[in-house]
Scaffold this motif. Structure first.
Motif, PDB file in Angstrom:
ATOM      1  N   ALA A   1     -56.188 -28.237  47.232  1.00 21.50           N
ATOM      2  CA  ALA A   1     -56.103 -26.771  47.263  1.00 21.50           C
ATOM      3  C   ALA A   1     -54.757 -26.314  47.814  1.00 21.50           C
ATOM      4  O   ALA A   1     -54.206 -25.283  47.374  1.00 21.50           O
ATOM      5  N   MET A   2     -54.201 -27.046  48.769  1.00 22.09           N
ATOM      6  CA  MET A   2     -52.870 -26.719  49.285  1.00 22.09           C
ATOM      7  C   MET A   2     -51.807 -26.845  48.201  1.00 22.09           C
ATOM      8  O   MET A   2     -50.781 -26.149  48.235  1.00 22.09           O
ATOM      9  N   LEU A   3     -52.039 -27.716  47.234  1.00 26.06           N
ATOM     10  CA  LEU A   3     -51.096 -27.878  46.127  1.00 26.06           C
ATOM     11  C   LEU A   3     -51.393 -26.953  44.969  1.00 26.06           C
ATOM     12  O   LEU A   3     -50.732 -27.030  43.927  1.00 26.06           O
ATOM     13  N   GLY A   4     -52.401 -26.096  45.140  1.00 25.11           N
ATOM     14  CA  GLY A   4     -52.754 -25.151  44.082  1.00 25.11           C
ATOM     15  C   GLY A   4     -53.640 -25.735  43.006  1.00 25.11           C
ATOM     16  O   GLY A   4     -53.712 -25.188  41.904  1.00 25.11           O
ATOM     17  N   VAL A   5     -54.315 -26.857  43.293  1.00 25.52           N
ATOM     18  CA  VAL A   5     -55.169 -27.525  42.313  1.00 25.52           C
ATOM     19  C   VAL A   5     -56.605 -27.457  42.812  1.00 25.52           C
ATOM     20  O   VAL A   5     -56.897 -27.857  43.944  1.00 25.52           O
ATOM     21  N   HIS A   6     -57.479 -26.925  41.968  1.00 24.32           N
ATOM     22  CA  HIS A   6     -58.905 -26.884  42.297  1.00 24.32           C
ATOM     23  C   HIS A   6     -59.550 -28.169  41.794  1.00 24.32           C
ATOM     24  O   HIS A   6     -59.690 -28.379  40.585  1.00 24.32           O
ATOM     25  N   ALA A   7     -59.917 -29.053  42.705  1.00 25.96           N
ATOM     26  CA  ALA A   7     -60.478 -30.354  42.344  1.00 25.96           C
ATOM     27  C   ALA A   7     -61.888 -30.460  42.890  1.00 25.96           C
ATOM     28  O   ALA A   7     -62.090 -30.572  44.101  1.00 25.96           O
ATOM     29  N   ASP A   8     -62.854 -30.373  41.988  1.00 24.61           N
ATOM     30  CA  ASP A   8     -64.256 -30.580  42.351  1.00 24.61           C
ATOM     31  C   ASP A   8     -64.663 -31.950  41.826  1.00 24.61           C
ATOM     32  O   ASP A   8     -64.958 -32.117  40.635  1.00 24.61           O
TER      33      ASP A   8
END
Length: 319
Positions: free
Chosen positions: A168-175
């Motif tokens: 999320a800090m890198l702007g990527v939503h990873a579920d």
């Protein structure tokens, strides 16, 4: 007057000297001692492999029906190959088989390539440093599988795990529990846990390569990359075939990884997510042991046929 032909008497074979007898007895005793070491293995193989296979085959030929709501007892009837025919027509079973097959097509080559590259790199360093690297790379393999899966499930957790906030800090939503990433999550665990074993097998094969070949290649001006590609890789082809066949067997029978993920995300990982999960569900949730046994034998045949084909196509003698 006719002459009588007298044949010389046959000499009885001389008895072997006592030293020869003791030598024969000693060799037989050594052979017996060597064979005795295999007895525990064959006993274990017979008890834990052959016996379950025979029992499963016998179970698959029958059908168990419960009368009423189960209070009237059960009726066991001989059904022949009806359970096998039902399994061959079962779309859910073959759907899980197809998912696992696509997963294996991606994960197994990735594991083999990563293990080969890592083994080649370890082989390039000195023996003392190589020993340290081998220990570090074998740590994931030495961790029990269930423990490793639980650790990664914690790391994947969007609530308490560190990976989701990091991305999320890198702007990527990873579920990592979503349907689009669930196989990526499982594949990462499998590669991480089996990489050390592949490295150990390939590195051991590299140690058997005659060093004179490397010296000749260096005299001819071959670079390290050319030596690795043209000499080392062909020599470890048999080891790569072995690890590939073992990877196919393990991947098609994958169970613990998706089963534990199901406890976290049942909406993504269904009961029939993999063939083994469906067999488990039929045996212990539905209670149809006969059908589960038939599915197990079908899966074993599929795994055996695919492994034999891969072994036949890829196993060639080294240079």
């Amino acid at each position: 007057m006719a002459k009588t032909l007298v044949l010389p008497a046959k000499k009885s074979p001389a008895a072997p000297p006592p030293s020869v007898k003791r030598s024969i007895v000693r060799r037989r005793r050594k052979a017996f001692n060597g064979v005795s070491f295999t007895v525990p293995y064959f006993l274990g193989f017979a008890v834990f492999v052959v016996a379950p296979l025979v029992i499963g085959l016998a179970k698959s030929l029958y059908t168990t029906q419960s009368s009423g709501l189960g209070f009237g007892g059960q009726t066991v009837t001989f059904s022949g190959f009806d359970n096998f025919a039902r399994g061959l027509r079962d779309g859910q079973f073959w759907g899980g088989m197809w998912r696992v097959a696509l997963f294996a097509v991606v994960v197994i080559p990735l594991t083999q390539i990563a293990g080969l590259v890592a083994a080649l790199l370890v082989d390039e360093v000195g023996r003392r440093l190589a020993g340290r690297f081998r220990v570090a790379l074998l740590v994931p393999y030495m961790i029990p599988g269930i423990v490793a899966i639980l650790i990664w499930i914690y790391l994947y957790s969007p609530v308490v795990g560190p990976l989701t906030p990091f991305f999320a800090m890198l702007g990527v939503h990873a579920d990592f529990y979503s349907g689009s990433l669930i196989w990526v999550s499982i594949g990462n665990i499998m590669v991480w846990s089996s990489l050390g074993f592949n490295i150990l097998v390939v590195y051991g094969a590299l140690q058997s390569v005659p060093p004179e070949i490397f010296d000749s290649a260096r005299v001819d001006g071959a670079s390290r990359l050319r030596i690795a590609w043209s000499i080392k890789v062909p020599y470890v082809r048999t080891s790569l075939v072995l690890t590939s066949v073992l990877g196919i067997i393990g991947t098609l029978q994958i169970f613990s990884d998706p089963m534990l993920f199901r406890s976290m995300t049942p909406q993504t990982v269904g009961r029939n997510f993999t063939p083994i999960m469906m067999i488990y569900d039929q045996a212990f949730a539905v209670g149809d042991l006969n059908y589960a046994a038939a599915l197990s034998i079908i899966l074993a045949l599929v795994v055996g046929i695919i492994s034999a084909i891969i072994y036949k196509l890829t196993n060639r003698a080294p240079i």
